[in-house]
Scaffold this motif. Sequence first.
Motif, mmCIF file in Angstrom:
data_model
loop_
_atom_site.group_PDB
_atom_site.id
_atom_site.type_symbol
_atom_site.label_atom_id
_atom_site.label_comp_id
_atom_site.label_asym_id
_atom_site.label_seq_id
_atom_site.Cartn_x
_atom_site.Cartn_y
_atom_site.Cartn_z
ATOM 1 N N ASP A 158 5.246 66.959 -44.175
ATOM 2 C CA ASP A 158 5.319 65.574 -43.719
ATOM 3 C C ASP A 158 4.869 65.525 -42.262
ATOM 4 O OD1 ASP A 158 6.766 64.291 -46.105
ATOM 5 O OD2 ASP A 158 8.163 65.890 -45.556
ATOM 6 N N PHE A 159 3.710 64.923 -42.020
ATOM 7 C CA PHE A 159 3.225 64.847 -40.646
ATOM 8 C C PHE A 159 2.215 63.709 -40.498
ATOM 9 C CE2 PHE A 159 0.567 67.983 -42.849
ATOM 10 C CZ PHE A 159 -0.716 67.567 -42.554
ATOM 11 N N ASP A 160 2.046 63.275 -39.260
ATOM 12 C CA ASP A 160 1.008 62.331 -38.873
ATOM 13 C C ASP A 160 -0.039 63.102 -38.082
ATOM 14 O OD1 ASP A 160 2.224 59.758 -39.783
ATOM 15 O OD2 ASP A 160 3.780 60.345 -38.349
ATOM 16 N N ALA A 161 -1.310 62.939 -38.448
ATOM 17 C CA ALA A 161 -2.366 63.732 -37.834
ATOM 18 C C ALA A 161 -3.407 62.851 -37.164
ATOM 19 C CB ALA A 161 -3.041 64.620 -38.869
ATOM 20 N N SER A 162 -3.957 63.373 -36.066
ATOM 21 C CA SER A 162 -5.096 62.765 -35.393
ATOM 22 C C SER A 162 -6.137 63.862 -35.183
ATOM 23 C CB SER A 162 -4.684 62.169 -34.041
ATOM 24 O OG SER A 162 -5.806 61.681 -33.335
ATOM 25 N N GLU A 185 -15.444 60.505 -33.453
ATOM 26 C CA GLU A 185 -14.437 59.469 -33.596
ATOM 27 C C GLU A 185 -13.133 60.089 -34.099
ATOM 28 O OE1 GLU A 185 -15.735 56.276 -36.051
ATOM 29 O OE2 GLU A 185 -17.576 55.922 -34.905
ATOM 30 N N SER A 186 -12.026 59.662 -33.558
ATOM 31 C CA SER A 186 -10.725 60.169 -33.972
ATOM 32 C C SER A 186 -10.353 59.588 -35.334
ATOM 33 C CB SER A 186 -9.668 59.798 -32.935
ATOM 34 O OG SER A 186 -8.392 60.231 -33.340
ATOM 35 N N MET A 187 -9.880 60.445 -36.221
ATOM 36 C CA MET A 187 -9.415 60.024 -37.531
ATOM 37 C C MET A 187 -7.912 60.248 -37.621
ATOM 38 S SD MET A 187 -10.607 61.253 -41.348
ATOM 39 C CE MET A 187 -10.108 62.944 -41.042
ATOM 40 N N GLU A 188 -7.187 59.234 -38.006
ATOM 41 C CA GLU A 188 -5.739 59.321 -38.092
ATOM 42 C C GLU A 188 -5.292 59.082 -39.524
ATOM 43 O OE1 GLU A 188 -4.169 56.599 -35.252
ATOM 44 O OE2 GLU A 188 -4.954 57.709 -33.520
ATOM 45 N N PHE A 189 -4.317 59.887 -39.960
ATOM 46 C CA PHE A 189 -3.801 59.754 -41.320
ATOM 47 C C PHE A 189 -2.393 60.341 -41.397
ATOM 48 C CE2 PHE A 189 -6.221 63.664 -41.022
ATOM 49 C CZ PHE A 189 -5.399 64.610 -41.603
ATOM 50 N N THR A 190 -1.711 60.053 -42.472
ATOM 51 C CA THR A 190 -0.341 60.514 -42.700
ATOM 52 C C THR A 190 -0.286 61.342 -43.972
ATOM 53 O OG1 THR A 190 0.650 58.611 -41.574
ATOM 54 C CG2 THR A 190 2.042 59.792 -43.143
ATOM 55 N N VAL A 191 0.411 62.470 -43.918
ATOM 56 C CA VAL A 191 0.671 63.305 -45.091
ATOM 57 C C VAL A 191 2.155 63.222 -45.411
ATOM 58 C CG1 VAL A 191 0.704 65.670 -45.969
ATOM 59 C CG2 VAL A 191 -1.270 64.853 -44.667
#
Length: 216
Positions: A158-162, A185-191
């Motif tokens: 469980d983490f938020d990534a950039s 470009e920065s990509m942000e997503f949640t696992v």
Amino acid sequence: DLHLRLEEGTHRGRREELLLTVPRWMSLKMIGQELEVEVVGVGGDVEIRNLMGDLVLSQLGGAVQARSVEGSIEARSLSGSARLRTGDDEIRVSSSTASLDLTTVDGDIELDNVRASRLSARSTDGEITFSGLVHEAGTYGFFSHGGGVTLHIPIPADFDASILSYSGRFESEFPVRAARFRSGESMEFTVGSGGAQIVVETFSGPVRLVRGSGPK
């Protein structure tokens, strides 16, 4: 506290070796030029500075500061905090829970079975590899200019990534629900349900997120 200043690693062509046995609670400060150091089982704070020579740190419980201009740093079983710096060699940390702040210029950074709640790893031209647990409220930063970053994260995760890479590629074994990755470009997503904060930045190296604990 124990303070040592060692100016030379050899004497009249012979290599000198100094063995010190101190109480576990004692703090140590060692400064030298051509100096190889191994510190084991100290619970107090440790500070080491040298120009040349490898550093080995094991089973330390206090605040650790180690800096070598031309030498590798190997650390294992750290449980306090550690700020490790080297110029021309690698940093290896294993089986540790300490908060980590790591910097090298020309070397790789290898993190194996690390369970820190705060971690920052920076290398100018080296590769960064990580395997270990990420804590729900933890913060993790991995930064390399010319090298790649590979993170082995066990499941469930469980983490938020950039993720930011200017001319590299991005690969993930975790499901990523985000806009298509674009260089620069920065990509942000949640696992999973999110929580831990993971930031990865490279200029020309690839970024890989791998499911599983990785090397041991």
